[in-house]
Design an enzyme around this catalytic site. Structure first.
Site, PDB file in Angstrom:
ATOM      1  N   HIS A 197      34.767  -0.303   5.115  1.00  8.30           N
ATOM      2  CA  HIS A 197      35.229   1.020   5.533  1.00  8.30           C
ATOM      3  C   HIS A 197      34.108   2.041   5.475  1.00  8.30           C
ATOM      4  O   HIS A 197      33.990   2.920   6.313  1.00  8.30           O
ATOM      5  CB  HIS A 197      36.367   1.476   4.618  1.00  8.30           C
ATOM      6  CG  HIS A 197      37.644   0.767   4.908  1.00  8.30           C
ATOM      7  ND1 HIS A 197      38.548   0.418   3.948  1.00  8.30           N
ATOM      8  CD2 HIS A 197      38.145   0.314   6.074  1.00  8.30           C
ATOM      9  CE1 HIS A 197      39.566  -0.200   4.509  1.00  8.30           C
ATOM     10  NE2 HIS A 197      39.342  -0.286   5.794  1.00  8.30           N
ATOM     11  N   ARG A 294      -6.082  14.589  10.544  1.00 11.74           N
ATOM     12  CA  ARG A 294      -6.965  13.450  10.259  1.00 11.74           C
ATOM     13  C   ARG A 294      -7.446  12.853  11.591  1.00 11.74           C
ATOM     14  O   ARG A 294      -6.842  11.905  12.114  1.00 11.74           O
ATOM     15  CB  ARG A 294      -6.222  12.386   9.471  1.00 11.74           C
ATOM     16  CG  ARG A 294      -5.795  12.770   8.067  1.00 11.74           C
ATOM     17  CD  ARG A 294      -5.005  11.632   7.441  1.00 11.74           C
ATOM     18  NE  ARG A 294      -4.964  11.684   6.012  1.00 11.74           N
ATOM     19  CZ  ARG A 294      -3.903  12.090   5.287  1.00 11.74           C
ATOM     20  NH1 ARG A 294      -2.814  12.490   5.893  1.00 11.74           N
ATOM     21  NH2 ARG A 294      -3.949  12.078   3.971  1.00 11.74           N
ATOM     22  N   ARG A 330     -10.059  17.978  10.247  1.00  6.82           N
ATOM     23  CA  ARG A 330     -11.073  17.271   9.453  1.00  6.82           C
ATOM     24  C   ARG A 330     -11.932  16.427  10.377  1.00  6.82           C
ATOM     25  O   ARG A 330     -11.407  15.702  11.236  1.00  6.82           O
ATOM     26  CB  ARG A 330     -10.389  16.368   8.430  1.00  6.82           C
ATOM     27  CG  ARG A 330     -11.419  15.650   7.566  1.00  6.82           C
ATOM     28  CD  ARG A 330     -10.778  14.876   6.465  1.00  6.82           C
ATOM     29  NE  ARG A 330     -10.055  13.730   6.964  1.00  6.82           N
ATOM     30  CZ  ARG A 330      -9.295  12.939   6.198  1.00  6.82           C
ATOM     31  NH1 ARG A 330      -9.137  13.232   4.919  1.00  6.82           N
ATOM     32  NH2 ARG A 330      -8.672  11.912   6.700  1.00  6.82           N
ATOM     33  N   GLU A 423     -12.701  15.787  -2.995  1.00  6.99           N
ATOM     34  CA  GLU A 423     -12.098  14.472  -3.219  1.00  6.99           C
ATOM     35  C   GLU A 423     -12.932  13.658  -4.196  1.00  6.99           C
ATOM     36  O   GLU A 423     -12.481  12.646  -4.719  1.00  6.99           O
ATOM     37  CB  GLU A 423     -12.029  13.688  -1.898  1.00  6.99           C
ATOM     38  CG  GLU A 423     -11.308  14.424  -0.800  1.00  6.99           C
ATOM     39  CD  GLU A 423     -11.412  13.727   0.542  1.00  6.99           C
ATOM     40  OE1 GLU A 423     -10.502  12.962   0.876  1.00  6.99           O
ATOM     41  OE2 GLU A 423     -12.419  13.948   1.256  1.00  6.99           O
ATOM     42  N   ASN A 446      -5.546  12.249  -2.836  1.00 10.52           N
ATOM     43  CA  ASN A 446      -5.436  10.779  -2.703  1.00 10.52           C
ATOM     44  C   ASN A 446      -6.721  10.119  -3.181  1.00 10.52           C
ATOM     45  O   ASN A 446      -6.700   9.171  -3.962  1.00 10.52           O
ATOM     46  CB  ASN A 446      -5.184  10.381  -1.243  1.00 10.52           C
ATOM     47  CG  ASN A 446      -3.940  11.037  -0.680  1.00 10.52           C
ATOM     48  OD1 ASN A 446      -3.075  11.439  -1.438  1.00 10.52           O
ATOM     49  ND2 ASN A 446      -3.861  11.154   0.629  1.00 10.52           N
ATOM     50  N   ASP A 447      -7.841  10.636  -2.680  1.00  8.33           N
ATOM     51  CA  ASP A 447      -9.119  10.067  -3.111  1.00  8.33           C
ATOM     52  C   ASP A 447      -9.529  10.574  -4.479  1.00  8.33           C
ATOM     53  O   ASP A 447     -10.099   9.832  -5.276  1.00  8.33           O
ATOM     54  CB  ASP A 447     -10.210  10.377  -2.074  1.00  8.33           C
ATOM     55  CG  ASP A 447     -10.167   9.372  -0.933  1.00  8.33           C
ATOM     56  OD1 ASP A 447     -10.124   8.152  -1.214  1.00  8.33           O
ATOM     57  OD2 ASP A 447     -10.153   9.798   0.236  1.00  8.33           O
ATOM     58  N   ARG A 457      -6.679   3.244  -4.631  1.00  6.91           N
ATOM     59  CA  ARG A 457      -5.450   3.827  -4.088  1.00  6.91           C
ATOM     60  C   ARG A 457      -4.668   2.842  -3.231  1.00  6.91           C
ATOM     61  O   ARG A 457      -3.510   3.075  -2.898  1.00  6.91           O
ATOM     62  CB  ARG A 457      -5.772   5.101  -3.277  1.00  6.91           C
ATOM     63  CG  ARG A 457      -6.639   4.844  -2.078  1.00  6.91           C
ATOM     64  CD  ARG A 457      -7.105   6.131  -1.412  1.00  6.91           C
ATOM     65  NE  ARG A 457      -6.194   6.585  -0.389  1.00  6.91           N
ATOM     66  CZ  ARG A 457      -6.452   7.590   0.450  1.00  6.91           C
ATOM     67  NH1 ARG A 457      -7.595   8.269   0.349  1.00  6.91           N
ATOM     68  NH2 ARG A 457      -5.595   7.936   1.377  1.00  6.91           N
ATOM     69  N   CYS A 494      -4.030  18.957  -0.133  1.00  8.95           N
ATOM     70  CA  CYS A 494      -3.484  18.273   1.045  1.00  8.95           C
ATOM     71  C   CYS A 494      -3.248  16.776   0.831  1.00  8.95           C
ATOM     72  O   CYS A 494      -2.872  16.077   1.761  1.00  8.95           O
ATOM     73  CB  CYS A 494      -4.368  18.502   2.266  1.00  8.95           C
ATOM     74  SG  CYS A 494      -6.006  17.773   2.101  1.00  8.95           S
TER      75      CYS A 494
HETATM   76  C1  PEP Z   1      -7.048  12.674   0.374  1.00  9.71           C
HETATM   77  O1  PEP Z   1      -7.913  11.885  -0.002  1.00  9.71           O
HETATM   78  O2  PEP Z   1      -6.229  13.214  -0.387  1.00  9.71           O
HETATM   79  C2  PEP Z   1      -6.929  13.020   1.799  1.00  9.71           C
HETATM   80  C3  PEP Z   1      -6.150  13.993   2.196  1.00  9.71           C
HETATM   81  O3  PEP Z   1      -7.622  12.250   2.674  1.00  9.71           O
HETATM   82  P1  PEP Z   1      -7.179  10.786   3.116  1.00  9.71           P
HETATM   83  O4  PEP Z   1      -5.833  10.487   2.515  1.00  9.71           O
HETATM   84  O5  PEP Z   1      -7.141  10.785   4.598  1.00  9.71           O
HETATM   85  O6  PEP Z   1      -8.274   9.944   2.554  1.00  9.71           O
HETATM   86 MG    MG Z   2      -9.515  11.348   1.397  1.00 10.40          MG
END
Ligand code: PEP
Ligand code: MG
Length: 546
Positions: A197, A294, A330, A423, A446-447, A457, A494
């Site tokens: 259902h 990117r 970028r 980064e 991220n980096d 990562r 970012c």
């Molecule tokens: C990062 O490293 O946070 C970043 C925004 O760049 P990318 O993820 O493209 O390496």
């Molecule tokens: Mg990066």
């Protein structure tokens, strides 16, 4: 991580999850009722049954109005189970003859009926068993005065299912309807078939749903982002922007997206994109600009190097569409896990520490010059800000900016601002120095997390260690924000963590008031930011903006 289940309601959704706790009655109270108390216990059961009947009538009327009479019949069927004379007689027998308490009597009797239907070799009848389970849970909820709850209940980022994908053991009709379904993005469940259902209701409400994902509760934490493909039965945990973009491009139906949320004074929220065609979604989500484009993905999508004209068309289209809002483009961030098509790179033992980002751009001034010219021409169409990836120190940034300027000398162009990405830990520690030469900066977390904690990562095996939420990380972020404020330079974050509602508070506390996130995450981040600041406009803007 992709998992395959059963497609029970079509459509696609990408959102963060809320985990519903359906095991609330796993340990119900069991006790023997004193002889003198037996009739009181019978009365408890009868009252609970009356309340359940009233609730079911109300749900029936609600469904008839919201969805349709046919779907509302589900709750008529549940009421029939509730008032079935055999069920009733057996529960009363258990209380009166065995002195069972009401909860134990309800549980034993309805469990036995449910199990009998589950054993039938007929899918349709098996599905009806879940109605018995639901009647049982409803009665127990009433006796205990509880309601289906969320595992993340108290956290300040919890959305209580709103704009979320709801994860439950089973998609019971009441759970489906008890939610603010207008804002539910999707369902993923461990059990439940196409003819259940709840599946019928999910389809009627147009909510994508997948079932049959075993152990889903142990795979996900509240707030994890998930892609639900109700057309194929696939779910993807923490999908990459690329996976989502690829699906969006090929999908026949529109991806279910949260409603836009207006900009808030507490936090500027811009959008991350990889391809120019994502700009439509950025505008739909009312982003305050594009905080990270990117560009290397344009080359990867085309599977070749793009000419200056081809690049110009893409960049100019984005700038035009953004209509004067800032666009942080970028320069191609090539190397490591992002090879540039048409450019052979020797094998490296350690590619994430090798020829990538800023080093690659310095090593290939021809490619940098082509991109710089395309960008400079596009700058006449909007507010262009160029970001340099993987900067290590001021000398390197100045060198790259020089190469850019040399390449675009003599071209007709608009105002172009140049900024560094933070980064690499060395760059973060020298933020004040770099910002003497940069117009702005953006923290690529991220980096940065990868290099700060020496944790890959992209490696699942060490993913548990890929965790920014440690004092040293926040101290570094604050140090960068302080440097940006002192230099009067705008600063944003970012990386992916900027789109995670768990970190909004700490990002703000570090002194950062601008983030850039995947477009689909903008509404939630704005809502959390607004809630954290009590919905009040900020009295004074920090210096780190612009
Ligand atoms: C990062 O490293 O946070 C970043 C925004 O760049 P990318 O993820 O493209 O390496
Ligand atoms: Mg990066």
């Amino acid at each position: 991580m992709a998992l395959k289940g059963l497609a029970i309601s079509g459509g696609i959704a990408v959102a963060r999850v809320c985990l519903f706790n359906e095991s609330r009655h796993s340990s119900i109270p069991i006790y023997t009722v004193q002889s003198a108390e037996v009739e009181k216990e019978v009365e408890r059961f009868r009252k609970a049954r009356e309340t359940a009947a009233r609730q079911l009538d109300a749900v029936r009327a609600d469904v008839a109005a919201r969805i349709g009479e046919a779907e509302a019949e589900i709750f008529v069927a549940q009421r029939m189970i509730l008032e079935d004379p055999t069920v009733d007689a057996q529960i009363l027998d258990a209380i009166r003859k065995r002195h069972a308490n009401a909860e134990a009597a309800i549980n034993t009797v309805l469990d036995a009926f449910e199990a009998r239907l589950q054993r039938m070799d007929n899918e349709y009848i098996k599905e009806r068993a879940s109605d018995i389970g639901e009647v049982r849970r409803r009665l127990l909820d009433i006796l205990h005065q509880v309601a289906p709850s969320l595992q993340c209940g108290d956290a300040d980022y919890c959305q209580r299912g709103r704009n979320r994908i709801v994860i439950a053991e089973e998609l019971t009709p009441s759970l489906t309807l008890g939610l603010d379904t207008e804002h539910t993005m999707g369902f993923v469940t461990e059990r439940g078939g196409v003819t259940s259902h709840a599946a019928i209701l999910a389809r009627a409400l147009g909510i994508p749903a997948v079932s049959g994902i075993k152990g889903i509760h142990s795979l996900l934490a509240c707030g994890t982002e998930v892609l639900v493909n109700g057309d194929t039965g696939e779910i993807v945990i923490s999908p990459s922007d690329r996976t989502v973009a690829r699906l969006r491009a090929g999908a026949k139906t529109r991806i279910r997206a949260p409603k836009p949320e207006p900009a808030c004074a507490e936090l500027s929220v811009l959008a991350n994109i990889s391809l120019s065609e994502e700009t439509a979604e950025v505008i739909e989500m009312q982003a305050e600009g594009i905080g990270l484009y990117r560009t290397e993905f344009e080359f990867m999508a085309a599977e070749r190097l793009l000419t200056e004209d081809e690049q110009f068309e893409r960049y100019a289209a984005v700038l035009r569409a953004m209509d004067g809002k800032p666009v942080y483009v970028r320069l191609m961030d090539v190397g490591s896990d992002k090879p540039l098509p048409g450019v052979a790179v020797e094998n490296e033992d350690n590619p994430s520490l090798g020829w990538r980002g800023a080093r690659f751009l310095i090593g290939r001034p021809d490619l940098l010059a082509t991109q710089a010219r395309a960008l400079a021409r596009a700058s006449a169409h909007g507010d262009l800000r160029v970001m340099y990836p993987m900067i290590t120190d001021r000398r390197q940034f100045v060198k790259l900016k020089g190469l850019f300027r040399e390449a675009v000398a003599g071209l007709r162009k608009g105002r172009i601002r140049h900024g560094a990405m933070f980064e690499v830990p060395a760059a973060c520690l020298q933020a004040a120095d770099i910002l003497k030469s940069a117009d702005f900066a953006s923290v690529g977390t991220n980096d940065l997390i990868q290099y700060l904690f020496a944790v890959d990562r992209n490696n699942d095996r060490v993913a548990h260690d890929y965790d920014p939420d440690r004092p040293v990380f926040w101290a570094l972020l604050k140090q960068i924000a302080d440097a940006a404020r002192a230099a009067g330079r705008p600063l944003s974050v970012c990386g992916e963590m900027a789109g995670d509602p768990r970190y909004v508070r700490k990002i703000r506390e570090a002194g950062i008031d601008r983030v850039s996130v995947s477009p689909r995450l903008i509404p939630e981040i704005r809502r959390v930011a607004r809630r954290l600041c009590g919905g009040r406009p900020r009295a004074r803007r920090g210096g780190a903006r612009g």
